[in-house]
Motif scaffolding. Structure first.
Motif, PDB file in Angstrom:
ATOM      1  N   UNK A 110       0.816  -1.143  -0.048  1.00  0.00           N
ATOM      2  CA  UNK A 110       0.043   0.051   0.025  1.00  0.00           C
ATOM      3  C   UNK A 110       0.972   1.374   0.057  1.00  0.00           C
ATOM      4  N   UNK A 111       0.613   2.266  -0.690  1.00  0.00           N
ATOM      5  CA  UNK A 111       1.355   3.519  -0.782  1.00  0.00           C
ATOM      6  C   UNK A 111       0.471   4.537  -0.507  1.00  0.00           C
ATOM      7  N   UNK A 112      -0.876   4.425  -0.510  1.00  0.00           N
ATOM      8  CA  UNK A 112      -1.725   5.455  -0.230  1.00  0.00           C
ATOM      9  C   UNK A 112      -2.748   6.033  -1.392  1.00  0.00           C
ATOM     10  N   UNK A 113      -2.965   7.301  -1.633  1.00  0.00           N
ATOM     11  CA  UNK A 113      -3.760   7.481  -2.717  1.00  0.00           C
ATOM     12  C   UNK A 113      -5.220   7.785  -2.412  1.00  0.00           C
ATOM     13  N   UNK A 114      -6.035   7.760  -3.276  1.00  0.00           N
ATOM     14  CA  UNK A 114      -7.478   7.744  -3.238  1.00  0.00           C
ATOM     15  C   UNK A 114      -8.224   6.576  -2.653  1.00  0.00           C
ATOM     16  N   UNK A 115      -7.613   5.258  -3.079  1.00  0.00           N
ATOM     17  CA  UNK A 115      -8.255   4.099  -2.635  1.00  0.00           C
ATOM     18  C   UNK A 115      -8.047   3.869  -1.165  1.00  0.00           C
ATOM     19  N   UNK A 116      -7.250   4.635  -0.587  1.00  0.00           N
ATOM     20  CA  UNK A 116      -7.078   4.777   1.016  1.00  0.00           C
ATOM     21  C   UNK A 116      -7.745   5.976   1.296  1.00  0.00           C
ATOM     22  N   UNK A 117      -8.266   6.584   0.721  1.00  0.00           N
ATOM     23  CA  UNK A 117      -9.000   7.976   1.020  1.00  0.00           C
ATOM     24  C   UNK A 117     -10.371   8.131   1.825  1.00  0.00           C
ATOM     25  N   UNK A 118     -10.587   9.266   2.536  1.00  0.00           N
ATOM     26  CA  UNK A 118     -11.995   9.145   3.048  1.00  0.00           C
ATOM     27  C   UNK A 118     -12.535  10.843   2.802  1.00  0.00           C
ATOM     28  N   UNK A 119     -13.699  10.610   2.769  1.00  0.00           N
ATOM     29  CA  UNK A 119     -14.345  12.004   2.669  1.00  0.00           C
ATOM     30  C   UNK A 119     -15.145  12.343   3.792  1.00  0.00           C
TER      31      UNK A 119
ATOM     32  N   UNK B   5      -0.602  -7.867   3.690  1.00  0.00           N
ATOM     33  CA  UNK B   5      -0.563  -6.487   3.227  1.00  0.00           C
ATOM     34  C   UNK B   5       0.744  -5.836   3.954  1.00  0.00           C
ATOM     35  N   UNK B   6       1.409  -4.838   3.336  1.00  0.00           N
ATOM     36  CA  UNK B   6       2.496  -4.046   3.927  1.00  0.00           C
ATOM     37  C   UNK B   6       2.174  -2.549   3.465  1.00  0.00           C
ATOM     38  N   UNK B   7       2.158  -1.790   4.601  1.00  0.00           N
ATOM     39  CA  UNK B   7       2.358  -0.286   4.243  1.00  0.00           C
ATOM     40  C   UNK B   7       3.714   0.192   3.919  1.00  0.00           C
ATOM     41  N   UNK B   8       3.896   0.678   2.765  1.00  0.00           N
ATOM     42  CA  UNK B   8       5.173   0.938   2.257  1.00  0.00           C
ATOM     43  C   UNK B   8       5.244   2.584   2.379  1.00  0.00           C
ATOM     44  N   UNK B   9       4.117   3.300   1.841  1.00  0.00           N
ATOM     45  CA  UNK B   9       3.963   4.661   2.107  1.00  0.00           C
ATOM     46  C   UNK B   9       2.556   4.966   2.440  1.00  0.00           C
ATOM     47  N   UNK B  10       2.512   6.098   2.594  1.00  0.00           N
ATOM     48  CA  UNK B  10       1.004   6.635   2.912  1.00  0.00           C
ATOM     49  C   UNK B  10       0.620   8.080   2.595  1.00  0.00           C
ATOM     50  N   UNK B  11       0.960   8.200   1.100  1.00  0.00           N
ATOM     51  CA  UNK B  11       1.158   9.376   0.427  1.00  0.00           C
ATOM     52  C   UNK B  11      -0.109   9.620  -0.764  1.00  0.00           C
ATOM     53  N   UNK B  12      -0.413  10.930  -1.169  1.00  0.00           N
ATOM     54  CA  UNK B  12      -0.921  11.293  -2.171  1.00  0.00           C
ATOM     55  C   UNK B  12       0.145  10.993  -3.400  1.00  0.00           C
ATOM     56  N   UNK B  13      -0.510  10.447  -4.459  1.00  0.00           N
ATOM     57  CA  UNK B  13       0.772  10.195  -5.696  1.00  0.00           C
ATOM     58  C   UNK B  13       1.198  11.275  -6.211  1.00  0.00           C
ATOM     59  N   UNK B  14       0.896  12.450  -6.221  1.00  0.00           N
ATOM     60  CA  UNK B  14       1.297  13.871  -6.983  1.00  0.00           C
ATOM     61  C   UNK B  14       2.664  14.036  -6.079  1.00  0.00           C
ATOM     62  N   UNK B  15       2.815  13.240  -4.835  1.00  0.00           N
ATOM     63  CA  UNK B  15       4.183  13.603  -4.175  1.00  0.00           C
ATOM     64  C   UNK B  15       4.976  12.540  -4.239  1.00  0.00           C
ATOM     65  N   UNK B  16       4.854  11.565  -5.083  1.00  0.00           N
ATOM     66  CA  UNK B  16       5.823  10.385  -5.493  1.00  0.00           C
ATOM     67  C   UNK B  16       6.991  11.328  -5.900  1.00  0.00           C
TER      68      UNK B  16
END
Length: 356
Positions: free
Chosen positions: A36-45, A79-90
């Motif tokens: 897991x690297x984050x992104x909308x699939x791990x997002x919340x509204x 599962x492994x949490x590699x990052x938790x970021x929005x992908x524009x910040x890759x």
């Protein structure tokens, strides 16, 4: 006779046998690792009505997987949490870290497939990078979503289910890095994000490789460009990535960006030209000066489809320039970075752009 738990021996044996059968059945399923690297699939509204306004990279991988128990029907998933970021910040460092982990997992005998959850903004870039540098035939699938899991008609759960299903499938092996969204199986090389608010956001001008429906893959074409196990590049041999940037072509273009990148010490510059990779007359001298100073000049196009023809619009042979073929500028940048981890003249770099 009752045993120490107060059960009859026969009943206890039957229960133990059933439990053993369940354990064996689960162990026999393919093992898929979700990175897991984050992104909308791990997002919340804030509410279910928020499908386009939300915070990305909020849900950890353990909760993401726990919310989809159906995954256990197709694979043994960890599962492994590699990052938790929005992908524009890759960054390049994120790419290297992720690719090294994917490569290490691909070498494990107990891992059958790998899924990477990723934000959609730069998903195509990461998928292509992995396609170039991870030497394996095991399925690697990059997946994201256009809506957070809290939204009405959220697409992430099905996209992730499809990704795990594809990664667990033997028929997905050897096809390079794949991308699954909206029931389609796309080549990580070819696919691009084409719209920002629709679930069918990812398209390739050459079409999807196939479809995945209710856990079954339907294949219609295969990638012909070099990738993964057939690549001459290997993440295990790459320590860092050279500076490669993109300058955009437009009407009334000036050379400020070209000059600035040259002074910054880029190793290659992608010119995202109009039409067939056209270059404005006033920009040609600046690009030729860059090339004279050892910077690779790569002529791409800002248009979404088609491909750049060599020696059309500009005399590439005369200027010692490279054309990006059908790669969009952001992917041309990825390939140029990878290629330039080894010494390349313009001719060898052009060969790489034809082959990959």
């Amino acid at each position: 006779m009752l045993n120490r738990f107060g059960w009859k021996n026969g009943l206890a044996a039957l229960l133990l046998s059933a439990l053993s059968s369940v354990a064996l059945a689960q162990a026999a399923k393919p093992h898929v690792v979700v990175l897991a690297t984050g992104g909308t699939i791990a997002g919340a509204g804030a509410s279910a009505a928020n499908s386009a306004t939300y915070s990305a990279a909020k849900v950890p991988v353990d909760k993401l997987l726990a919310g989809l128990p159906e995954l256990g029907q197709v694979a043994r998933v960890s599962g492994e949490q590699v990052f938790q970021i929005a992908s524009e910040s890759f960054t390049n460092e994120h790419l290297l870290t992720l690719a090294r982990r994917v490569s290490a997992l691909s070498k494990q005998a107990d891992v059958n497939g790998i899924v990477i959850t990723h934000g959609t903004d730069t998903l195509e870039e990461t998928a292509y990078f992995l396609n170039l540098v991870v030497r394996t035939t095991k399925p690697i699938v990059v997946v994201g979503s256009m809506r957070p899991g809290t939204a009405l008609s959220a697409d992430g759960a099905l996209n992730l289910y499809d990704a795990v299903s594809v990664a667990a499938s033997q028929d997905a092996a050897g096809k390079g890095v794949l991308v699954t969204l909206n029931d389609e199986i796309q080549s990580g090389r070819d696919v691009s994000k084409t719209v920002n608010i629709k679930t069918e956001a990812f398209k390739s001008q050459w079409g999807p490789l196939g479809m995945v429906v209710e856990g079954r893959n339907y294949w219609f074409r295969a990638p012909v460009k070099r990738h993964t196990s057939a690549s001459e590049f290997n993440i295990d041999e790459i320590q860092s990535l050279p500076a490669v940037d993109i300058v955009y072509g437009y009407g009334n273009m000036n050379t400020t960006g070209i000059d600035a990148y040259g002074k910054a010490g880029v190793k290659a510059l992608i010119h995202a030209g109009t039409g067939n990779g056209s270059v404005a007359a006033q920009a040609v001298p600046a690009l030729r000066a860059l090339r004279a100073n050892g910077v690779q000049v790569i002529r791409g196009a800002r248009v979404p489809d088609g491909f750049v023809l060599r020696n059309a619009e500009q005399p590439d042979d005369q200027y010692d320039w490279v054309v990006a073929h059908d790669l969009r500028p952001q992917k041309a940048r990825i390939l140029a970075m990878v290629a330039l981890t080894k010494p390349q003249d313009a001719k060898s770099l052009q060969r790489i752009f034809w082959e990959y």
